[in-house]
Design a protein around this motif. Structure first.
Motif, short mmCIF file in Angstrom:
data_model
loop_
_atom_site.label_atom_id
_atom_site.label_comp_id
_atom_site.label_asym_id
_atom_site.label_seq_id
_atom_site.Cartn_x
_atom_site.Cartn_y
_atom_site.Cartn_z
N TYR A 1 0.82 -1.21 0.00
CA TYR A 1 0.00 0.00 0.00
C TYR A 1 0.85 1.26 0.00
N ARG A 2 2.00 1.18 -0.64
CA ARG A 2 2.87 2.34 -0.74
C ARG A 2 2.16 3.47 -1.50
N ASP A 3 2.15 4.66 -0.87
CA ASP A 3 1.55 5.86 -1.45
C ASP A 3 0.04 5.72 -1.68
N LYS A 4 -0.61 4.83 -0.94
CA LYS A 4 -2.06 4.67 -1.05
C LYS A 4 -2.72 5.08 0.26
N GLU A 5 -4.04 5.11 0.24
CA GLU A 5 -4.80 5.46 1.44
C GLU A 5 -5.48 4.21 2.00
N VAL A 6 -5.31 3.98 3.30
CA VAL A 6 -5.86 2.78 3.92
C VAL A 6 -6.64 3.15 5.17
N ALA A 7 -7.53 2.25 5.57
CA ALA A 7 -8.27 2.40 6.82
C ALA A 7 -7.94 1.21 7.71
N ILE A 8 -7.98 1.45 9.01
CA ILE A 8 -7.75 0.36 9.96
C ILE A 8 -8.79 0.45 11.07
N VAL A 9 -9.37 -0.70 11.41
CA VAL A 9 -10.42 -0.76 12.43
C VAL A 9 -9.82 -1.29 13.73
N GLY A 10 -10.04 -0.56 14.82
CA GLY A 10 -9.55 -1.02 16.12
C GLY A 10 -9.17 0.14 17.00
N GLY A 11 -9.04 -0.14 18.30
CA GLY A 11 -8.69 0.93 19.22
C GLY A 11 -7.70 0.54 20.29
N GLY A 12 -7.15 -0.69 20.17
CA GLY A 12 -6.20 -1.16 21.16
C GLY A 12 -4.76 -0.93 20.75
N ASP A 13 -3.84 -1.46 21.56
CA ASP A 13 -2.42 -1.29 21.27
C ASP A 13 -2.04 -1.85 19.90
N THR A 14 -2.59 -3.02 19.57
CA THR A 14 -2.24 -3.63 18.29
C THR A 14 -2.68 -2.75 17.13
N ALA A 15 -3.88 -2.20 17.21
CA ALA A 15 -4.38 -1.34 16.15
C ALA A 15 -3.50 -0.10 16.00
N MET A 16 -3.11 0.51 17.12
CA MET A 16 -2.27 1.71 17.05
C MET A 16 -0.88 1.37 16.50
N GLU A 17 -0.35 0.24 16.94
CA GLU A 17 0.97 -0.19 16.46
C GLU A 17 0.92 -0.42 14.96
N GLU A 18 -0.15 -1.07 14.49
CA GLU A 18 -0.25 -1.35 13.06
C GLU A 18 -0.51 -0.07 12.27
N ALA A 19 -1.29 0.85 12.82
CA ALA A 19 -1.54 2.12 12.14
C ALA A 19 -0.24 2.89 11.95
N ILE A 20 0.56 2.93 13.02
CA ILE A 20 1.84 3.63 12.93
C ILE A 20 2.75 2.95 11.91
N PHE A 21 2.76 1.62 11.92
CA PHE A 21 3.58 0.89 10.95
C PHE A 21 3.14 1.21 9.53
N LEU A 22 1.84 1.29 9.30
CA LEU A 22 1.33 1.54 7.95
C LEU A 22 1.74 2.89 7.42
N THR A 23 2.01 3.86 8.30
CA THR A 23 2.41 5.19 7.83
C THR A 23 3.77 5.16 7.15
N ARG A 24 4.51 4.09 7.30
CA ARG A 24 5.79 3.98 6.58
C ARG A 24 5.56 3.82 5.09
N ALA B 1 1.84 3.92 3.51
CA ALA B 1 0.62 4.57 3.03
C ALA B 1 0.74 6.10 3.07
N ARG B 2 0.03 6.74 2.17
CA ARG B 2 -0.02 8.19 2.14
C ARG B 2 -0.87 8.72 3.30
N LYS B 3 -1.90 7.94 3.64
CA LYS B 3 -2.80 8.35 4.71
C LYS B 3 -3.39 7.12 5.36
N VAL B 4 -3.51 7.14 6.69
CA VAL B 4 -4.09 6.03 7.45
C VAL B 4 -5.24 6.60 8.27
N THR B 5 -6.43 6.02 8.08
CA THR B 5 -7.59 6.45 8.85
C THR B 5 -7.96 5.37 9.86
#
Length: 309
Positions: free
Chosen positions: A144-167, A169-173
């Motif tokens: 998903y390089r330079d793409k926009e993605v969404a992630i569902v969740g609110g725990g540590d794993t979701a935040m960790e994965e969201a931060i990882f995806l910013t490497r 993706a252009r945008k993570v929601t």
């Protein structure tokens, strides 16, 4: 292949942990009996392209990798039974494993039954795994390089994965059904301060939108007033947790609060001679290579245990 009445070692599960354990146990002349379970090959069979397993610079299909590992185990003498265990008795030795119409005993048991990712329960969700829906940012974020993605969740794993995806993706929601996160304060702060992450509060995914190529967006429902909206995105990551497949062992083995089997660093469970490997005892890493590593350790420890007996 039929089930022998008694085996030195039985392995439950055929993901990377179970098949690696089978390879090592077979090479140690333990003649392991490997039970495939309800999902032969484990979670990787739902992954079309694995790019982070060492030795495959061009990537490899998940089903092909699992098939290669099974054939490698068979080459050394592992026997496979295409079925599922329905009950286990670990209260006396030898341990007994019950199937639909028979049972088998073993002197040592390796549990590699894995974990099941929690799903949103939406129509077509499973069919879209590998085509825009994922449960593993570490596995699939690169696509998903330079793409926009969404992630569902609110725990540590979701935040960790969201931060990882910013490497990549252009945008993570981040989509969360409440107005506050369950994640630990440090993890929340890291995610909230990341410029590439946006949050949609009080929102739940009600539909995954697709075209022939895969995911194009998601339909959202406001959990406070029921209003619907649409978010365009190229991928959807589901990070709402995993359920370890430990129902067979409740009341017999020590489990943690989340239901994962508690093991020593040598993969020993609370019962001598019973070992666990892979996602069934690893709530943190959940990677094919780490699962394979624990499968190796479990088999080597089983061999040592049998020698001592």
């Amino acid at each position: 292949m039929g089930i022998s009445e008694h085996c030195r070692t039985i392995i439950l599960g055929t993901g990377p942990a179970g098949l690696t354990a089978a390879i090592y146990a077979a090479r140690a002349q333990l003649a392991p009996l490997v039970i495939t379970g309800t999902q032969p090959g484990g979670q990787l069979t739902g992954t079309t392209e694995i790019e982070n397993f060492p030795g495959f610079p061009d990537g490899i299909d998940g089903n092909e990798l699992m098939d290669r590992m099974r054939r490698q185990a068979e080459r050394f003498g592992a026997c496979f039974f295409d079925g599922d265990a329905e009950r286990v008795d670990l209260g006396s030795r030898p341990f007994r494993i019950f199937f639909a119409d028979r049972s088998a005993t073993c002197d040592s048991l390796i549990i590699a039954t894995g974990a099941t990712p929690r799903q949103l329960g939406l129509p077509g969700e499973l069919d879209l795994y590998g085509r825009g829906v994922s449960v593993c940012a570490t596995c699939d974020g690169f696509f998903y390089r330079d793409k926009e993605v969404a992630i569902v969740g609110g725990g540590d794993t979701a935040m960790e994965e969201a931060i990882f995806l910013t490497r990549f993706a252009r945008k993570v929601t981040v989509i969360h059904r409440r107005d506050s996160l369950r994640a630990s304060p440090p993890m929340q702060q890291r995610a909230l301060e990341n410029d590439k992450i946006e949050f949609l509060w009080n929102a739940a995914v009600s539909e995954i939108l697709t075209d022939p190529a895969g995911v194009t967006g998601i339909r959202l429902r406001d959990t406070t007033n029921g209003e619907e909206s649409q978010l365009d995105c190229d991928g959807l990551f589901v990070a709402i947790g995993h359920d370890p497949n430990t129902g067979l062992f409740k009341g017999q083995l020590d489990l943690n609060e989340e239901g994962f089997i508690i093991t020593s660093k040598e993969c020993q469970t609370s019962i001598p001679g019973v070992f666990a490997a892979g996602d069934v005892q690893d709530a943190h890493f959940r990677q094919a290579i780490t699962a394979a590593g624990t499968g190796c350790k479990a088999a080597m420890q089983a061999e040592r245990y049998l020698e001592e007996q």
